[in-house]
Enzyme design. Structure first.
Site, PDB file in Angstrom:
ATOM      1  N   ALA A  16     -76.147  -2.216 116.315  1.00 38.59           N
ATOM      2  CA  ALA A  16     -74.909  -2.711 116.789  1.00 38.59           C
ATOM      3  C   ALA A  16     -73.808  -2.658 115.534  1.00 38.59           C
ATOM      4  O   ALA A  16     -72.762  -2.231 115.936  1.00 38.59           O
ATOM      5  CB  ALA A  16     -74.953  -4.256 117.226  1.00 38.59           C
ATOM      6  N   ARG A  18     -73.806  -0.762 112.824  1.00 37.79           N
ATOM      7  CA  ARG A  18     -73.642   0.587 112.236  1.00 37.79           C
ATOM      8  C   ARG A  18     -73.014   1.593 113.277  1.00 37.79           C
ATOM      9  O   ARG A  18     -72.144   2.350 112.983  1.00 37.79           O
ATOM     10  CB  ARG A  18     -75.016   1.075 111.645  1.00 37.79           C
ATOM     11  CG  ARG A  18     -75.358   0.806 110.302  1.00 37.79           C
ATOM     12  CD  ARG A  18     -76.459   1.623 109.945  1.00 37.79           C
ATOM     13  NE  ARG A  18     -77.684   1.425 110.836  1.00 37.79           N
ATOM     14  CZ  ARG A  18     -78.108   2.660 111.499  1.00 37.79           C
ATOM     15  NH1 ARG A  18     -77.162   3.680 111.666  1.00 37.79           N
ATOM     16  NH2 ARG A  18     -79.147   2.648 112.199  1.00 37.79           N
ATOM     17  N   ARG A  38     -78.283 -15.833 116.223  1.00 37.45           N
ATOM     18  CA  ARG A  38     -78.938 -17.042 116.066  1.00 37.45           C
ATOM     19  C   ARG A  38     -78.827 -17.505 114.492  1.00 37.45           C
ATOM     20  O   ARG A  38     -78.910 -18.566 114.071  1.00 37.45           O
ATOM     21  CB  ARG A  38     -80.488 -17.155 116.329  1.00 37.45           C
ATOM     22  CG  ARG A  38     -80.637 -16.888 117.893  1.00 37.45           C
ATOM     23  CD  ARG A  38     -82.258 -16.982 118.282  1.00 37.45           C
ATOM     24  NE  ARG A  38     -82.257 -17.016 119.603  1.00 37.45           N
ATOM     25  CZ  ARG A  38     -83.373 -16.742 120.295  1.00 37.45           C
ATOM     26  NH1 ARG A  38     -84.687 -16.301 119.686  1.00 37.45           N
ATOM     27  NH2 ARG A  38     -83.438 -16.965 121.806  1.00 37.45           N
ATOM     28  N   LEU A  74     -81.038  -6.874 121.045  1.00 38.75           N
ATOM     29  CA  LEU A  74     -81.880  -7.967 120.663  1.00 38.75           C
ATOM     30  C   LEU A  74     -83.393  -7.100 120.471  1.00 38.75           C
ATOM     31  O   LEU A  74     -83.488  -6.154 121.023  1.00 38.75           O
ATOM     32  CB  LEU A  74     -82.254  -9.198 121.799  1.00 38.75           C
ATOM     33  CG  LEU A  74     -81.112  -9.976 121.954  1.00 38.75           C
ATOM     34  CD1 LEU A  74     -81.360 -10.969 123.444  1.00 38.75           C
ATOM     35  CD2 LEU A  74     -80.777 -10.925 120.741  1.00 38.75           C
ATOM     36  N   HIS A  79     -85.568  -8.161 125.690  1.00 41.52           N
ATOM     37  CA  HIS A  79     -84.733  -7.419 126.614  1.00 41.52           C
ATOM     38  C   HIS A  79     -84.881  -8.106 128.050  1.00 41.52           C
ATOM     39  O   HIS A  79     -83.732  -7.938 128.643  1.00 41.52           O
ATOM     40  CB  HIS A  79     -85.069  -5.887 126.435  1.00 41.52           C
ATOM     41  CG  HIS A  79     -84.338  -5.304 125.275  1.00 41.52           C
ATOM     42  ND1 HIS A  79     -84.812  -3.818 125.175  1.00 41.52           N
ATOM     43  CD2 HIS A  79     -84.017  -5.660 124.084  1.00 41.52           C
ATOM     44  CE1 HIS A  79     -84.303  -3.679 123.567  1.00 41.52           C
ATOM     45  NE2 HIS A  79     -83.885  -4.752 123.191  1.00 41.52           N
ATOM     46  N   LYS A  97     -82.444   0.796 124.053  1.00 38.10           N
ATOM     47  CA  LYS A  97     -83.808   1.401 124.618  1.00 38.10           C
ATOM     48  C   LYS A  97     -85.029   0.412 123.667  1.00 38.10           C
ATOM     49  O   LYS A  97     -84.773   0.054 122.442  1.00 38.10           O
ATOM     50  CB  LYS A  97     -83.885   2.602 124.251  1.00 38.10           C
ATOM     51  CG  LYS A  97     -83.641   3.260 122.579  1.00 38.10           C
ATOM     52  CD  LYS A  97     -84.731   3.167 121.888  1.00 38.10           C
ATOM     53  CE  LYS A  97     -84.511   3.405 120.708  1.00 38.10           C
ATOM     54  NZ  LYS A  97     -85.639   2.791 119.366  1.00 38.10           N
ATOM     55  N   ARG A 165     -89.550  -4.063 113.541  1.00 39.94           N
ATOM     56  CA  ARG A 165     -90.305  -2.885 114.151  1.00 39.94           C
ATOM     57  C   ARG A 165     -91.960  -3.119 113.593  1.00 39.94           C
ATOM     58  O   ARG A 165     -92.852  -2.467 114.127  1.00 39.94           O
ATOM     59  CB  ARG A 165     -89.635  -1.706 113.468  1.00 39.94           C
ATOM     60  CG  ARG A 165     -88.560  -1.312 114.011  1.00 39.94           C
ATOM     61  CD  ARG A 165     -87.933  -0.079 113.507  1.00 39.94           C
ATOM     62  NE  ARG A 165     -86.613   0.222 113.562  1.00 39.94           N
ATOM     63  CZ  ARG A 165     -85.349  -0.181 113.109  1.00 39.94           C
ATOM     64  NH1 ARG A 165     -85.451  -1.056 112.347  1.00 39.94           N
ATOM     65  NH2 ARG A 165     -84.279   0.267 113.616  1.00 39.94           N
ATOM     66  N   SER A 255     -79.831  10.753 115.665  1.00 40.24           N
ATOM     67  CA  SER A 255     -78.850  10.213 115.202  1.00 40.24           C
ATOM     68  C   SER A 255     -77.741  11.129 114.405  1.00 40.24           C
ATOM     69  O   SER A 255     -77.790  11.027 113.278  1.00 40.24           O
ATOM     70  CB  SER A 255     -79.462   9.140 113.894  1.00 40.24           C
ATOM     71  OG  SER A 255     -80.238   8.102 114.645  1.00 40.24           O
TER      72      SER A 255
END
Length: 333
Positions: A16, A18, A38, A74, A79, A97, A165, A255
């Site tokens: 979000a 970048r 949060r 998130l 999601h 995604k 991740r 990207s």
């Protein structure tokens, strides 16, 4: 609804910061109104940077009267819940995604959006870059003959310990993070109705998260697709279409900065030609398409069909790999 689509943001993720919120600033008809997170300090930083209100509770953001749509950035495991709540609150939803972590939840969420007559879009911006249309045009011109095989790869170097991740409880793992891109590319070029023929996922025994993997798929037309992805690799992201008379290689498939012209290499009869594809602001293109759909322009069915098909295949890869997956053994010091 106001002239601009007023966007509320759930989550202060790196994607979000970048890419998507700077793209919102570049996209006519879209404005960021509020950001919810949060971590109060991080949320305040986001809000100041993008001239938005800072909200410290996701539910509170959905109660605001100045929000037309929600962008969800998130962790994967959240999601489904928050997209459902956003749709039920009457908001259109653009969700990072994967749309959810499994096919069943994706079906439920799309049904919920349709029942509430809300737009629901999965944010796979890479598929909206115009370089892929240029590849399709080269294939249509017969530059490589008949497509026989497709391969795609996406790998990145190790991330810092504690990265989301690497957390299974948050829906982490390479399949949902990087593998999905290779799968969507295969669906585009090898055929939308691919069947899985085999898969492997190598997991880290310490986290239970899949760190690398591969999949073999095939279309009913006889085109095979070879996919590979990993979190412990030299950075690489591309795909190759191999035909009866030549090949096309895309060297940067995901990207791509908005001002960069991706390189396509066309090889035929022992000779190679470099084609510079047009630059494309894929993030802004996605936001503009989303905004148009919230205004009733364009149909959501096509991209939701692709989302459902990819969700089903992602489940299939996990299932196929479960019995044959080899654990990833850490290197000894």
């Amino acid at each position: 609804m106001s002239a601009d689509v007023r966007l509320g943001v759930l989550g202060c993720a790196d994607i979000a910061w970048r890419r998507m919120l700077p793209a919102a600033e570049r996209t006519p008809g879209v404005c960021v109104t509020a950001v919810a997170g949060r971590d109060q300090r991080r949320t305040a930083r986001f809000a100041e940077r993008f001239s938005a209100a800072a909200v410290h509770d996701y539910g509170e953001l959905l109660q605001r009267s100045d929000i037309d749509a929600v962008y969800i950035a998130l962790p994967n495991s959240l999601h489904h819940e928050w997209a459902c709540r956003a749709v039920q609150s009457g908001r259109h939803v653009l969700v990072e995604k994967p749309m959810t972590c499994c096919y069943r939840h994706t079906v439920e969420l799309i049904a919920q959006a349709r029942a509430n007559r809300r737009v629901l879009m999965e944010n796979v911006t890479a598929q909206r870059h115009t370089q892929h249309e240029e590849v399709e045009l080269l294939v249509a011109e017969g530059r490589i003959g008949t497509l026989r095989s497709f391969s795609a790869h996406f790998g990145i170097p190790p991330l810092p310990a504690g990265n989301i991740r690497y957390r299974s409880d948050l829906g982490g793992g390479v399949l949902l993070d990087l593998g999905i891109y290779t799968l969507r590319a295969a669906m585009r070029f090898a055929g939308p109705r691919l069947a899985l023929r085999g898969a492997v996922l190598r997991t880290d025994p310490a986290t239970g998260v899949d760190m690398s993997g591969a999949a073999l798929l095939a279309s009913s037309e006889g085109v095979d697709a070879h996919l590979s992805f990993g979190f412990d690799h030299d950075y690489a992201c591309g795909y190759t279409l191999w035909g009866s008379q030549g090949s096309i290689r895309a060297e940067r498939a995901v990207s791509v900065p908005a001002d960069t012209r991706p390189v396509l290499t066309v090889s035929r009869k022992g000779e190679s030609e470099t084609v510079l594809a047009a630059a494309c602001d894929q993030d802004s293109v996605t936001l503009a398409e989303f905004a148009d759909q919230t205004r009733g322009r364009g149909a959501a069915a096509a991209h939701q069909v692709a989302t459902l098909r990819s969700a089903r295949l992602l489940d299939a890869v996990r299932t196929a790999a479960r019995t044959g997956a080899a654990p990833l053994h850490r290197r000894q010091p």
